[in-house]
Design a protein around this motif. Structure first.
Motif, short mmCIF file in Angstrom:
data_model
loop_
_atom_site.label_atom_id
_atom_site.label_comp_id
_atom_site.label_asym_id
_atom_site.label_seq_id
_atom_site.Cartn_x
_atom_site.Cartn_y
_atom_site.Cartn_z
N UNK A 25 -4.25 69.89 -35.90
CA UNK A 25 -4.70 71.47 -36.82
C UNK A 25 -3.35 72.21 -36.05
N UNK A 26 -2.71 71.93 -35.10
CA UNK A 26 -1.43 72.84 -34.68
C UNK A 26 -0.20 71.94 -34.80
N UNK A 27 0.87 72.44 -34.89
CA UNK A 27 2.33 72.09 -34.86
C UNK A 27 2.25 70.63 -35.52
N UNK A 28 1.92 70.66 -36.97
CA UNK A 28 1.82 69.52 -37.53
C UNK A 28 3.03 68.81 -37.82
N UNK A 29 4.22 69.70 -37.81
CA UNK A 29 5.40 69.26 -38.25
C UNK A 29 6.11 68.58 -37.04
N UNK A 30 5.30 68.55 -35.82
CA UNK A 30 5.76 67.73 -34.65
C UNK A 30 5.02 66.34 -34.73
N UNK A 31 4.01 66.16 -35.27
CA UNK A 31 3.26 65.05 -35.36
C UNK A 31 4.08 63.77 -35.50
N UNK A 32 5.08 63.65 -36.48
CA UNK A 32 5.65 62.50 -36.65
C UNK A 32 6.76 62.12 -35.51
N UNK A 33 6.99 62.91 -34.47
CA UNK A 33 7.59 62.89 -33.17
C UNK A 33 6.73 62.44 -32.09
N UNK A 34 5.59 63.42 -32.00
CA UNK A 34 4.78 63.34 -30.68
C UNK A 34 3.13 62.80 -31.18
N UNK A 35 3.05 62.57 -32.33
CA UNK A 35 1.59 62.15 -32.74
C UNK A 35 0.76 63.41 -32.58
N UNK A 36 -0.46 63.22 -33.06
CA UNK A 36 -1.37 64.37 -33.11
C UNK A 36 -1.91 65.08 -31.97
N UNK A 37 -2.01 64.09 -30.71
CA UNK A 37 -2.42 64.83 -29.51
C UNK A 37 -1.19 65.10 -28.63
#
Length: 211
Positions: A25-37
């Motif tokens: 739900x937050x920082x979704x543009x970081x998910x490809x780099x960091x994953x959801x958690x």
């Protein structure tokens, strides 16, 4: 000759807008780099950093953390318990509505900022508060064309309604409206926020140098 009456000016208050760090739900543009958690953890780190900076610049009783998604998230309650900031739920509405609501929460000059701008240091917050005492508005423009903090002496609805939030035109449009309204403004420094993977890597590099 009578002495001039002593006038007590309301203190400058600071309002921080933050979402609960819920995975996906937050920082979704970081998910490809960091994953959801990982993106949620990054968001939590940024919120913690920004609120801590706020309380280093101003007394905690002058700082309010406006929450969203999950108002009683442990991150929020822990920050309130440790730093003494007030927690309040963000109202419904677009970003402009929520910012204006926060700025009008108490009488006197007020500033509102997001929770993903680690480049807004405590010294910079102090500078903004000082400059707000002599100008209608203070703004920290962002490198992406928006801004990371805005402070106002009074209620200026035109600065928050029908604004292209999330675009690179926000700061320019705000400046045009300031000019049209004949409001004085100061822009102490251009800042940057953490939104994309390269922003997060920039922040990690800075943190590594500070360690």
């Amino acid at each position: 000759m009578c002495a001039e009456p002593f006038i007590t000016r309301p203190p400058v208050t600071l309002h921080v807008l933050a979402k609960a760090p819920l995975p996906g739900c937050v920082k979704t543009r970081l998910i490809p780099l960091l994953g959801e958690q990982g993106a949620a953890d990054a968001h939590a780190e940024l919120v913690h950093h920004c609120v801590t900076n706020a309380c280093q610049a101003l007394p905690a009783e002058h700082v309010t953390l406006w929450t969203a998604l999950k108002h009683q998230h442990r991150l929020f309650t822990a920050l309130s318990a440790r730093l003494g900031v007030t927690l309040k739920p963000q109202p419904e509405g677009d970003l402009g509505t929520r910012m204006r609501h926060a700025l009008r929460d108490a009488p006197g000059p007020a500033m509102v900022m997001g929770s993903d701008c680690p480049s807004i240091t405590s010294d910079l917050i102090t500078t903004c508060a000082q400059q707000l005492t002599t100008h209608n508005v203070v703004i920290l423009p962002a490198e992406d064309g928006g801004y990371g903090l805005i402070g106002t002496q009074d209620d200026y609805p035109t600065l928050f309604s029908d604004m292209p939030w999330g675009s690179e035109h926000v700061f320019a449009e705000t400046c045009a409206r300031l000019t049209a309204s004949r409001l004085t403004a100061r822009y102490p420094k251009t800042i940057w926020d953490v939104d994309r993977p390269e922003d997060w890597q920039r922040w990690r590099h800075i943190r590594h140098r500070q360690a």
